[in-house]
Structures are given as C-alpha cells and as structure tokens.
Design a protein around this motif. Sequence first.
Motif, PDB file in Angstrom:
ATOM      1  N   CYS A   1     -13.097 -25.796 -53.828  1.00  0.00           N
ATOM      2  CA  CYS A   1     -13.732 -25.333 -52.593  1.00  0.00           C
ATOM      3  C   CYS A   1     -13.825 -26.545 -51.672  1.00  0.00           C
ATOM      4  O   CYS A   1     -14.345 -27.587 -52.074  1.00  0.00           O
ATOM      5  CB  CYS A   1     -15.130 -24.785 -52.860  1.00  0.00           C
ATOM      6  SG  CYS A   1     -15.165 -23.309 -53.885  1.00  0.00           S
ATOM      7  N   THR A   2     -13.308 -26.404 -50.470  1.00  0.00           N
ATOM      8  CA  THR A   2     -13.320 -27.509 -49.513  1.00  0.00           C
ATOM      9  C   THR A   2     -14.026 -27.052 -48.246  1.00  0.00           C
ATOM     10  O   THR A   2     -13.694 -26.003 -47.694  1.00  0.00           O
ATOM     11  CB  THR A   2     -11.888 -27.957 -49.166  1.00  0.00           C
ATOM     12  OG1 THR A   2     -11.204 -28.264 -50.371  1.00  0.00           O
ATOM     13  CG2 THR A   2     -11.895 -29.164 -48.263  1.00  0.00           C
ATOM     14  N   THR A   3     -14.971 -27.855 -47.800  1.00  0.00           N
ATOM     15  CA  THR A   3     -15.719 -27.554 -46.589  1.00  0.00           C
ATOM     16  C   THR A   3     -15.606 -28.730 -45.635  1.00  0.00           C
ATOM     17  O   THR A   3     -15.891 -29.874 -46.015  1.00  0.00           O
ATOM     18  CB  THR A   3     -17.204 -27.287 -46.908  1.00  0.00           C
ATOM     19  OG1 THR A   3     -17.285 -26.241 -47.871  1.00  0.00           O
ATOM     20  CG2 THR A   3     -17.980 -26.897 -45.662  1.00  0.00           C
ATOM     21  N   HIS A   4     -15.179 -28.465 -44.411  1.00  0.00           N
ATOM     22  CA  HIS A   4     -15.135 -29.491 -43.376  1.00  0.00           C
ATOM     23  C   HIS A   4     -16.481 -29.505 -42.666  1.00  0.00           C
ATOM     24  O   HIS A   4     -16.988 -28.459 -42.249  1.00  0.00           O
ATOM     25  CB  HIS A   4     -14.016 -29.218 -42.367  1.00  0.00           C
ATOM     26  CG  HIS A   4     -13.939 -30.259 -41.311  1.00  0.00           C
ATOM     27  ND1 HIS A   4     -14.603 -30.156 -40.119  1.00  0.00           N
ATOM     28  CD2 HIS A   4     -13.302 -31.452 -41.286  1.00  0.00           C
ATOM     29  CE1 HIS A   4     -14.369 -31.241 -39.397  1.00  0.00           C
ATOM     30  NE2 HIS A   4     -13.588 -32.038 -40.082  1.00  0.00           N
ATOM     31  N   VAL A   5     -17.047 -30.693 -42.532  1.00  0.00           N
ATOM     32  CA  VAL A   5     -18.333 -30.874 -41.863  1.00  0.00           C
ATOM     33  C   VAL A   5     -18.067 -31.621 -40.563  1.00  0.00           C
ATOM     34  O   VAL A   5     -17.594 -32.757 -40.575  1.00  0.00           O
ATOM     35  CB  VAL A   5     -19.315 -31.670 -42.750  1.00  0.00           C
ATOM     36  CG1 VAL A   5     -20.651 -31.850 -42.044  1.00  0.00           C
ATOM     37  CG2 VAL A   5     -19.490 -30.990 -44.107  1.00  0.00           C
ATOM     38  N   THR A   6     -18.341 -30.955 -39.454  1.00  0.00           N
ATOM     39  CA  THR A   6     -18.052 -31.520 -38.144  1.00  0.00           C
ATOM     40  C   THR A   6     -19.071 -32.589 -37.780  1.00  0.00           C
ATOM     41  O   THR A   6     -20.275 -32.379 -37.917  1.00  0.00           O
ATOM     42  CB  THR A   6     -18.075 -30.410 -37.070  1.00  0.00           C
ATOM     43  OG1 THR A   6     -17.152 -29.400 -37.457  1.00  0.00           O
ATOM     44  CG2 THR A   6     -17.703 -30.953 -35.707  1.00  0.00           C
ATOM     45  N   CYS A   7     -18.561 -33.711 -37.316  1.00  0.00           N
ATOM     46  CA  CYS A   7     -19.415 -34.798 -36.851  1.00  0.00           C
ATOM     47  C   CYS A   7     -19.682 -34.560 -35.373  1.00  0.00           C
ATOM     48  O   CYS A   7     -18.786 -34.701 -34.546  1.00  0.00           O
ATOM     49  CB  CYS A   7     -18.729 -36.130 -37.074  1.00  0.00           C
ATOM     50  SG  CYS A   7     -19.730 -37.538 -36.570  1.00  0.00           S
ATOM     51  N   VAL A   8     -20.884 -34.159 -35.066  1.00  0.00           N
ATOM     52  CA  VAL A   8     -21.259 -33.855 -33.689  1.00  0.00           C
ATOM     53  C   VAL A   8     -22.372 -34.801 -33.293  1.00  0.00           C
ATOM     54  O   VAL A   8     -23.403 -34.861 -33.955  1.00  0.00           O
ATOM     55  CB  VAL A   8     -21.742 -32.392 -33.555  1.00  0.00           C
ATOM     56  CG1 VAL A   8     -22.173 -32.099 -32.135  1.00  0.00           C
ATOM     57  CG2 VAL A   8     -20.662 -31.436 -33.986  1.00  0.00           C
ATOM     58  N   GLY A   9     -22.134 -35.538 -32.193  1.00  0.00           N
ATOM     59  CA  GLY A   9     -23.158 -36.473 -31.729  1.00  0.00           C
ATOM     60  C   GLY A   9     -24.411 -35.744 -31.277  1.00  0.00           C
ATOM     61  O   GLY A   9     -25.510 -36.064 -31.663  1.00  0.00           O
ATOM     62  N   LYS A  10     -24.231 -34.729 -30.474  1.00  0.00           N
ATOM     63  CA  LYS A  10     -25.366 -33.962 -29.965  1.00  0.00           C
ATOM     64  C   LYS A  10     -24.872 -32.547 -29.715  1.00  0.00           C
ATOM     65  O   LYS A  10     -23.878 -32.340 -29.047  1.00  0.00           O
ATOM     66  CB  LYS A  10     -25.898 -34.588 -28.675  1.00  0.00           C
ATOM     67  CG  LYS A  10     -27.177 -33.970 -28.187  1.00  0.00           C
ATOM     68  CD  LYS A  10     -27.730 -34.750 -27.026  1.00  0.00           C
ATOM     69  CE  LYS A  10     -29.062 -34.190 -26.610  1.00  0.00           C
ATOM     70  NZ  LYS A  10     -29.647 -34.915 -25.490  1.00  0.00           N
ATOM     71  N   ALA A  11     -25.569 -31.592 -30.228  1.00  0.00           N
ATOM     72  CA  ALA A  11     -25.168 -30.198 -30.062  1.00  0.00           C
ATOM     73  C   ALA A  11     -25.300 -29.785 -28.606  1.00  0.00           C
ATOM     74  O   ALA A  11     -26.238 -30.165 -27.925  1.00  0.00           O
ATOM     75  CB  ALA A  11     -26.029 -29.297 -30.938  1.00  0.00           C
ATOM     76  N   VAL A  12     -24.345 -29.020 -28.144  1.00  0.00           N
ATOM     77  CA  VAL A  12     -24.361 -28.485 -26.786  1.00  0.00           C
ATOM     78  C   VAL A  12     -24.455 -26.976 -26.903  1.00  0.00           C
ATOM     79  O   VAL A  12     -23.568 -26.339 -27.435  1.00  0.00           O
ATOM     80  CB  VAL A  12     -23.077 -28.879 -26.011  1.00  0.00           C
ATOM     81  CG1 VAL A  12     -23.103 -28.286 -24.617  1.00  0.00           C
ATOM     82  CG2 VAL A  12     -22.930 -30.386 -25.961  1.00  0.00           C
ATOM     83  N   PRO A  13     -25.558 -26.377 -26.446  1.00  0.00           N
ATOM     84  CA  PRO A  13     -25.699 -24.929 -26.559  1.00  0.00           C
ATOM     85  C   PRO A  13     -24.599 -24.189 -25.831  1.00  0.00           C
ATOM     86  O   PRO A  13     -24.088 -24.664 -24.824  1.00  0.00           O
ATOM     87  CB  PRO A  13     -27.064 -24.655 -25.904  1.00  0.00           C
ATOM     88  CG  PRO A  13     -27.775 -25.971 -25.886  1.00  0.00           C
ATOM     89  CD  PRO A  13     -26.706 -27.018 -25.822  1.00  0.00           C
ATOM     90  N   ALA A  14     -24.239 -23.037 -26.365  1.00  0.00           N
ATOM     91  CA  ALA A  14     -23.207 -22.202 -25.748  1.00  0.00           C
ATOM     92  C   ALA A  14     -23.591 -21.888 -24.316  1.00  0.00           C
ATOM     93  O   ALA A  14     -24.757 -21.660 -24.001  1.00  0.00           O
ATOM     94  CB  ALA A  14     -23.037 -20.913 -26.542  1.00  0.00           C
ATOM     95  N   GLY A  15     -22.599 -21.911 -23.433  1.00  0.00           N
ATOM     96  CA  GLY A  15     -22.836 -21.569 -22.039  1.00  0.00           C
ATOM     97  C   GLY A  15     -23.299 -22.742 -21.194  1.00  0.00           C
ATOM     98  O   GLY A  15     -23.549 -22.587 -20.018  1.00  0.00           O
ATOM     99  N   THR A  16     -23.415 -23.953 -21.787  1.00  0.00           N
ATOM    100  CA  THR A  16     -23.810 -25.107 -21.001  1.00  0.00           C
ATOM    101  C   THR A  16     -22.635 -26.053 -20.882  1.00  0.00           C
ATOM    102  O   THR A  16     -21.641 -25.931 -21.574  1.00  0.00           O
ATOM    103  CB  THR A  16     -25.009 -25.847 -21.640  1.00  0.00           C
ATOM    104  OG1 THR A  16     -24.600 -26.322 -22.923  1.00  0.00           O
ATOM    105  CG2 THR A  16     -26.209 -24.947 -21.780  1.00  0.00           C
ATOM    106  N   THR A  17     -22.746 -27.024 -20.002  1.00  0.00           N
ATOM    107  CA  THR A  17     -21.676 -27.977 -19.775  1.00  0.00           C
ATOM    108  C   THR A  17     -22.025 -29.285 -20.454  1.00  0.00           C
ATOM    109  O   THR A  17     -23.144 -29.786 -20.326  1.00  0.00           O
ATOM    110  CB  THR A  17     -21.487 -28.213 -18.259  1.00  0.00           C
ATOM    111  OG1 THR A  17     -21.265 -26.946 -17.643  1.00  0.00           O
ATOM    112  CG2 THR A  17     -20.323 -29.136 -17.994  1.00  0.00           C
ATOM    113  N   ALA A  18     -21.053 -29.842 -21.157  1.00  0.00           N
ATOM    114  CA  ALA A  18     -21.256 -31.122 -21.836  1.00  0.00           C
ATOM    115  C   ALA A  18     -21.088 -32.261 -20.847  1.00  0.00           C
ATOM    116  O   ALA A  18     -20.508 -32.111 -19.778  1.00  0.00           O
ATOM    117  CB  ALA A  18     -20.255 -31.260 -22.975  1.00  0.00           C
TER     118      ALA A  18
END
Length: 134
Positions: free
Chosen positions: A95-112
């Motif tokens: 079983c392999t799971t990729h874990v995304t490295c995200v600096g700061k989550a950006v809520p859907a519908g917003t601009t990064a």
Amino acid sequence: MERRYAPAVSRGDLASRVQALAEALSADGYAASAGPAPAIGRAGGGEQLCQHHCPVAHVAAEFPQLCEAETEAFGRLLGTPVQRLATIAHGDGICTTHVTCVGKAVPAGTTAAAGTVVIPVTNEITAESGGLLT
C-alpha cells in the motif's frame, strides 16, 4: 485509529509526522515505512508512506471502503492532502500513499499568493488516480 495515532503524529515537520505514523502503523502489524516521495520537476515531492503488510487485506479486498476510510484518516491526521497510489487489497505488492507537502492550505475558491502552486485535491477514486474502483 485516529484517536490512538494523533498524539504520535501531532508534532514536528511533515517528514517527522509521516515517520511517526509509519512507526505507529508498524506497531499495529502493517510493517510501514516512510521517506521522501519522488520529486516531479522543480516541485518538492512530499512524503511517501508504504505499508508492506496489511493485517486486514482479506477484509479490504471485499470492502474497499476500508482502504478509502484509512486514506481519509491519514489526511486528517497529517493535516495535508494524501492520495492512495496502490493497495495490497487491490492486488498491489504494497500500500503506497503519497503525502503532499503543502506550505499553507488555500481554501477552495480563494486565490493563492503569487508564485504559489495550487494543486486541486479530490477524493474521487478513478483508474487514472491509481485508486480502487467499485
């Protein structure tokens, strides 16, 4: 699972938390390991969690929702998007799971912020995502 693992994965950087999750899973019989995921282009590859044994594979083969629920739990525990790439229950070797490295989550519908790469995350399981098909 989440209640038991939460104290172990609540501290440190992402790599440390994924390693702690691997250790907790190993203690429960999953023979798990963790390490850096392959990088794609210039973007960081995140982390990869591998489970080399699955003590519930016989159940998960009949009820793939078990693997889906586990994947969702990993995302909640680590506080970042994860994607299941392979499962023993589906016939893969591990079983392999990729874990995304995200600096700061950006809520859907917003601009990064400028220069930030936003990768849409979905829980949709498709053949292209390497997930389980029902």
